[in-house]
Write an enzyme that holds these catalytic residues in place. Structure first.
Site, PDB file in Angstrom:
ATOM      1  N   HIS A 101       0.866  -1.183   0.000  1.00  0.00           N
ATOM      2  CA  HIS A 101       0.000   0.000   0.000  1.00  0.00           C
ATOM      3  C   HIS A 101       0.904   1.236   0.000  1.00  0.00           C
ATOM      4  CE1 HIS A 101      -3.653   2.251   0.805  1.00  0.00           C
ATOM      5  NE2 HIS A 101      -3.031   2.891   1.775  1.00  0.00           N
ATOM      6  N   GLY A 135     -11.085  -6.231   5.802  1.00  0.00           N
ATOM      7  CA  GLY A 135     -11.310  -4.782   5.725  1.00  0.00           C
ATOM      8  C   GLY A 135     -10.506  -4.121   4.624  1.00  0.00           C
ATOM      9  N   HIS A 163       6.538   4.224  -5.501  1.00  0.00           N
ATOM     10  CA  HIS A 163       6.762   2.978  -6.240  1.00  0.00           C
ATOM     11  C   HIS A 163       8.198   2.499  -6.070  1.00  0.00           C
ATOM     12  CE1 HIS A 163       3.045   2.722  -8.938  1.00  0.00           C
ATOM     13  NE2 HIS A 163       3.259   1.507  -8.501  1.00  0.00           N
ATOM     14  N   GLU A 166       8.416   0.968  -2.763  1.00  0.00           N
ATOM     15  CA  GLU A 166       7.703  -0.322  -2.756  1.00  0.00           C
ATOM     16  C   GLU A 166       8.551  -1.414  -3.400  1.00  0.00           C
ATOM     17  OE1 GLU A 166       3.025   1.117  -2.925  1.00  0.00           O
ATOM     18  OE2 GLU A 166       4.007   0.530  -4.776  1.00  0.00           O
TER      19      GLU A 166
HETATM   20  C1  GAR Z   1       0.945   0.285  -5.759  1.00  0.00           C
HETATM   21  O1  GAR Z   1       1.436   1.565  -5.537  1.00  0.00           O
HETATM   22  C2  GAR Z   1       0.198  -0.202  -4.530  1.00  0.00           C
HETATM   23  O2  GAR Z   1       0.734   0.306  -3.347  1.00  0.00           O
HETATM   24  C3  GAR Z   1      -1.188   0.302  -4.767  1.00  0.00           C
HETATM   25  O3  GAR Z   1      -1.405   0.131  -6.144  1.00  0.00           O
HETATM   26  C4  GAR Z   1      -0.167   0.305  -6.828  1.00  0.00           C
HETATM   27  C5  GAR Z   1      -0.008  -0.821  -7.821  1.00  0.00           C
HETATM   28  O4  GAR Z   1       1.105  -0.586  -8.654  1.00  0.00           O
HETATM   29  N1  GAR Z   1      -2.154  -0.409  -3.980  1.00  0.00           N
HETATM   30  C6  GAR Z   1      -3.141   0.176  -3.284  1.00  0.00           C
HETATM   31  O5  GAR Z   1      -3.384   1.364  -3.330  1.00  0.00           O
HETATM   32  C7  GAR Z   1      -3.963  -0.780  -2.432  1.00  0.00           C
HETATM   33  N2  GAR Z   1      -4.825  -0.074  -1.548  1.00  0.00           N
HETATM   34  P1  GAR Z   1       1.645  -1.754  -9.586  1.00  0.00           P
HETATM   35  O6  GAR Z   1       0.425  -2.382 -10.289  1.00  0.00           O
HETATM   36  O7  GAR Z   1       2.551  -1.060 -10.546  1.00  0.00           O
HETATM   37  O8  GAR Z   1       2.365  -2.756  -8.713  1.00  0.00           O
END
Ligand code: GAR
Length: 180
Positions: A101, A135, A163, A166
């Site tokens: 997230h 949730g 990103h 992440e």
């Molecule tokens: C990511 O930044 C992730 O944290 C977010 O979607 C993006 C997916 O990127 N997820 C959420 O917001 C979940 N609540 P990606 O498809 O390039 O991995």
């Protein structure tokens, strides 16, 4: 062995693949998304479980759980998977479903967390990996990497840096969980 759920771009899936982690299955609720192409390009099994193709969410989630189990998946990673998972799915992988997230939890859950965070005037966000429950981003946090908000940041510029965080954090945490 790892199963990854995606709904879109799949850059976090790519980070897991690039780290050499044992991803054996990638499922999506949407056909034609880039995440599925990335999986196929790495020779990973893919499947689409769209809500419309099943009577209800429980039936869809059970079919997805069975497909993942059949491929030997022990850990499920939601990587940009933008649907809630039913308890019937989570019961198949107890304590073994995690999500990435882009914002601190529990303060900024949901699909528009970076918009909410900038609107609230927060000084920083955090790439966050947490356990999944029924949730919206409410499960226990496992690890975070802080990302400062810079002057002039928009959702788009901040999202690029989250990103990057992440892509460092998720493979490390998933690698640690696989080693347990
Ligand atoms: C990511 O930044 C992730 O944290 C977010 O979607 C993006 C997916 O990127 N997820 C959420 O917001 C979940 N609540 P990606 O498809 O390039 O991995």
């Amino acid at each position: 062995m790892i199963g990854v759920l995606v709904s879109g771009e799949g850059s976090n899936l790519q980070a897991l693949l690039d780290a050499g982690l044992p991803v054996v299955a990638v499922a999506s609720n949407k056909a034609g998304v880039r995440g599925l192409d990335r999986a196929a390009a790495s020779g990973v099994a893919t499947a689409v479980f769209s809500r419309d193709a099943y009577e209800d969410r429980d039936t869809r989630d059970l079919a997805m759980a069975e497909w993942l189990e059949g491929l030997g998946v022990e850990l499920v990673v939601c990587a940009g998977y933008m649907q809630l998972l039913r308890q019937s799915f989570l019961d198949r992988f107890p304590g073994r479903v995690v999500n990435v997230h882009p914002a601190p939890l529990p303060d900024f859950p949901g699909a528009h967390s970076l918009e909410d965070l900038l609107e609230a005037g927060a000084q920083e966000t955090a790439a966050t990996v947490h356990y999944v429950d029924e949730g919206v981003d409410t499960g226990a946090v496992i690890a975070t990497e802080r990302v400062p908000v810079l002057p002039g940041d928009t959702v788009e510029t901040l999202r690029v840096r989250v990103h990057e965080a992440e892509h460092r954090l998720l493979p490390r945490v998933v690698g640690d969980l696989c080693a347990l």
